[in-house]
Each structure stands twice: as C-alpha cells, then as structure tokens.
Enzyme design. Sequence first.
Site, mmCIF file in Angstrom:
data_model
loop_
_atom_site.group_PDB
_atom_site.id
_atom_site.type_symbol
_atom_site.label_atom_id
_atom_site.label_comp_id
_atom_site.label_asym_id
_atom_site.label_seq_id
_atom_site.Cartn_x
_atom_site.Cartn_y
_atom_site.Cartn_z
ATOM 1 N N ASN A 225 0.826 -1.157 -0.185
ATOM 2 C CA ASN A 225 0.047 -0.010 -0.114
ATOM 3 C C ASN A 225 0.873 1.282 0.192
ATOM 4 O O ASN A 225 2.033 1.170 0.421
ATOM 5 C CB ASN A 225 -0.952 0.222 1.291
ATOM 6 C CG ASN A 225 -1.985 -0.909 1.323
ATOM 7 O OD1 ASN A 225 -2.531 -1.302 0.135
ATOM 8 N ND2 ASN A 225 -2.537 -1.015 2.476
ATOM 9 N N VAL B 164 -6.127 -3.800 13.774
ATOM 10 C CA VAL B 164 -6.740 -2.663 14.662
ATOM 11 C C VAL B 164 -7.989 -3.248 15.168
ATOM 12 O O VAL B 164 -8.390 -3.224 16.324
ATOM 13 C CB VAL B 164 -6.753 -1.370 14.126
ATOM 14 C CG1 VAL B 164 -7.927 -1.116 13.159
ATOM 15 C CG2 VAL B 164 -6.577 -0.203 15.019
#
Length: 436
Positions: A241, A341
């Site tokens: 990314n 997360v």
Amino acid sequence: MNLQLKNRKIILGITGSIAAYKACTLCRMLVKQGAEVHVVMTSSACKLVAPATLEALSGHPVPVDIFEDADKIGHIALAGNADLAVIAPASANTIAKMAAGFADNMLTAAVLACTCKTVVVPAMNTHMLHNPATVENLETLKRRGMLIMQPATGDLACGINADGRMPEPAEILNYIIKILNSDISPEGITYVPQDLLPTPKRTAMLTQTKLLGKASGAGLKVVITAGPTVEDLDPVRFITNRSSGKMGFALSAAAKALGAQVVLIAGPVKLDTPEGITRIDVRSALEMLHAVEDNLKGCDVFIGCAAVADYRADHIESQKISKRDHRDGLTIKLVRNPDIVATVGKLENNRPFTVGFAAETQNGEEHARRKLADKNLDLIALNYVQHSNIGFDSDQNELMIFDRDGIAARYGVQDKNVLAASFCDLIFERVKKGQA
Ligand code: C5P
C-alpha cells in the site's frame, strides 16, 4: 495551505546549550508554518551550531556580536514589533542574565528590548536546573510574565537520565502555535505534570515556578503501527500500500515527548527512529499482527496507523515466477489478511484504548464512522488522501477525529509533527479520563 504562523514575526534566541542543534529543526518548522524568523545567537551557541546554518534556514542574517554586527541591529528594532520571542534552548547562564536584566550580548539585548510575549525553554544539566539560583531566576522570569516550558526527562548530554532536556521541536512549535493562535491566556494552558515533578526535597520551590509543559502520556504504554506492509508474491515481487510512515512516526515521537513509553511497529519505511522509543521492524501483515500481540501486555493505548495490506498471496513462490510459464496472463490467489486494529479493538480482556485511521478518497465521514463501529474503536482519524499537499509522503496532514458521539476534533492542514502532538494529547486526556 493553512500556515498557522503566517506572517508572524518570531525572534528565536539560541544559547550555548548542547540542545542548540535542535533549534535548527525548530527554526525550519517555524518557517514552514509561514513565520518570519529572526535568529539571534550567543557566542557559545555559535560553537555548537554555525550561524550560517540558521541564516540559511531562516533566510535572515544572524547577529551575534553587538558591536561587529551593528549593521544587523535591526534585530533590536524588530524586538519592538515581534509577535513572540522564543529562547530555545535557554542555558542557565542566559536565564540568569535575563533575570538580572543584562544586555551584554545581542540575545539578551534583544530580549530586554522585546515588548511581546517571551517563551523560555530551559535545557541544561539537571543539577544546574535544580540549583536554587536557576530555580529562583526562572521564578523571576515567570513572575514578570515570561512563559517557561517544562524541560523534558531523558538522557542528558552529561550521561545521566534526568530532567533538563529541551522538549522536542514539535512540542515547542505546538506550544507557540497555541500561544499565538488562541485566545487562551498562557495561564490557561499551564500544566504541571505531577509525575514529572522533581523529587520531594525540591518540589516546593519548583512548583512555585509553575513550569509549563505537558506530560499527558506519562505512565502510559503506547503501541503504534506505522508504514505499509509488504506481501511477497515471489523473491522479487510483492504487493503493498502507499504509505511513507511519516504520520505513525510523528505520533510515536509526540507520544514519547508527552511522557509515554512507546513501542513502534513499522513496516518497511526509510525513516529514522524517534529518540527514546522501541522500534520493531516487520514486513508483512502477519508479522505486524504477531509483533502487536507480543507487545500488548500492559498496553494502555493502541494506535493503528499502518496501511496494512488487506490481502496477501495464498502461496509465496520460492522461485521467481517466470513470464514464459504464464504467456496469457497470471492469476494470483489472494487471501484476506487479519485486521490488526479490529483484532485489538475487539479484545475481550485487557483491551487498550484503540485508535484507527481511515485513509479515504470519497465519502470519508461515512466510511470513518462505519469503521469506528465495525472495528470497535474508541477514536478514528479520517484523512483524505487524494490531495497532493497532504497525506502520502507529505510532511503535512489534515485530520478529522470521530468518536462514538460524532466529531471529536478537527485539525486543519499542518505539519504532521504538530498534528501528532495535538492528537496524542487528545488521546491521552481521554485515556486518563477513562481511567479516573
Ligand atoms: O478498513 P481500512 O483498511 O480502511 O481501515 C484502516 C484502519 O485499519 C487503519 O487504522 C489501519 O491501520 C487498520 N488496519 C489494520 N489491519 C488491516 C487493515 C487495516 O490494522 N489488515
């Protein structure tokens, strides 16, 4: 671009403390925020940092000698209409001179001629800081309305770990922006960090000086992910990314500067490790997840700032995939990576205060609110990544922070370091409120 110090005239006084090198960064940050910076140095400061460096960074001459540099005496004239004077670092010697009203060099003369607010950022050996002479001098300056920043605790040039360090330039910048851009009186942002106060035998005198500074992260362990993850396809190819890691590194430095213990888990990035933090380098999402899990013990705050790849190859080829074997195209099976997360946000036991990021190109608010709920986060920071002046690779960013009730804060376009300091402060205040 929203320059938070646009056209503000700032006098930056640099004295002969070893922290003088950090004043170069501060000068650069002030200029980047649009300030007109005029640097004045003492002769001792010139032994540590070359005035030519500061001339280049500020774009203005740097006077040192009050007689030889008489043609640069404009600094004294400028003192009359400056918006702010900042003495960073301020040595014990210059603090003593300012308290006594000396004007025997360009810096003390400029300070004496100043009619604006003056911020003093002491940086020195801890015993010099706690010497009653320095304590009383600081108290004198404070009584006269000068703003004294609390020195940080950490490794000192003299080889011991104690208070006396100059706070990080980002923290000083943040403080300056608050002073110049808000209606809050300096008293309004005074904060005496209880756990950074000196040992009891010297508390009485120092609390009287009401030293400024913040340690909202003191006592907290913070784990932060940053940068991209890289998912290998074969020994030469990978998918990843876009992420420079700058925001996560800025958050780590800010959390540390605010007194927290910081573990930074970084994907492959080309960034220096902020001082005083533990950095663990990883490559893939799975490695990042394992590193996070290994470091969750005692963790109070988890900040997922990494741009974790959502997919990885089902199988990593041990040899380079040959074009000749795939003349009509290549199909690679990708499988989902774990959401790090969300894994932390959904912990049933010992769940830390969990903060995520949402990097979006459209319908940001909607996506951010949904991710906050889906991943069970306490806060989420939305940033739009399609603007070239913010986000990827940029030194600046703009964030909107959401909690479960809606918008918790908005930070306009600003230096990532400054933004990180404000955001960490908000996080730590919330954590401490939750713990109270
Ligand atoms: O869902 P999306 O990837 O946009 O969510 C972004 C947030 O989730 C960021 O905080 C990022 O660090 C985190 N994330 C993660 N693990 C993943 C994907 C995203 O921790 N596999």
